[in-house]
Design an enzyme around this catalytic site. Sequence first.
Site, PDB file in Angstrom:
ATOM      1  N   ASP A  73      -5.590   0.893   3.449  1.00  0.00           N
ATOM      2  CA  ASP A  73      -4.745   0.152   3.826  1.00  0.00           C
ATOM      3  C   ASP A  73      -4.857  -1.376   3.486  1.00  0.00           C
ATOM      4  O   ASP A  73      -4.395  -2.420   4.182  1.00  0.00           O
ATOM      5  CB  ASP A  73      -4.250   0.449   5.400  1.00  0.00           C
ATOM      6  CG  ASP A  73      -2.823  -0.568   5.733  1.00  0.00           C
ATOM      7  OD1 ASP A  73      -1.968  -0.677   4.862  1.00  0.00           O
ATOM      8  OD2 ASP A  73      -2.800  -1.030   6.979  1.00  0.00           O
ATOM      9  N   ASN A 116       0.853  -1.400  -0.038  1.00  0.00           N
ATOM     10  CA  ASN A 116      -0.073  -0.055  -0.005  1.00  0.00           C
ATOM     11  C   ASN A 116       0.848   1.340   0.081  1.00  0.00           C
ATOM     12  O   ASN A 116       1.939   1.184   0.430  1.00  0.00           O
ATOM     13  CB  ASN A 116      -0.973  -0.056   1.160  1.00  0.00           C
ATOM     14  CG  ASN A 116      -0.216   0.168   2.624  1.00  0.00           C
ATOM     15  OD1 ASN A 116       0.750  -1.205   2.716  1.00  0.00           O
ATOM     16  ND2 ASN A 116      -0.137   0.852   3.424  1.00  0.00           N
TER      17      ASN A 116
END
Length: 158
Positions: A45, A3
């Site tokens: 995330d 991420n």
Amino acid sequence: SGNPAPWNETMRPGDNKWTMTIWGRDVNTGEAKFGYQKTPHDEWDYAGVNYMGLSEQVVDGKKTKLLTHPDRNGLVYTLNRENGTLVNAFKIDDTVNWVKKVDLKTGLPIRDPEYSTHMDHQATGICPSAMGYHNQGIESYDPNKQLFFMGTNHICMD
């Protein structure tokens, strides 16, 4: 690849290439052959560095080498592992709501803006949570049944 950062999505405009990407590399040279970005501009995330299952299945009448990836973002992706072409992408569970669907022609997720995390919006009930509907578990593939087996989580977040 994982991420982007920081989590505050307002601070990093754009797709944040090449985060959240499945990479195919030439085994002899290490050179990138393809990259498929699963969650452009990841706001949650989801990371997406989990299991990549390899199989050979029939696609459009031809036996095809596939890569199947159940992602933390609540989607299962199947790519042609030789050229990176998206074969399929679907929700692990109907409650996945940050995305309406994945456009199979462009490979892009069609997001639901209600579940965006931008600074002037209080999003609630985002499914899945940052933990993901699938997170770092070990899967198995039964070639006789042509099925993947995996554990899932069912947790949402605000």
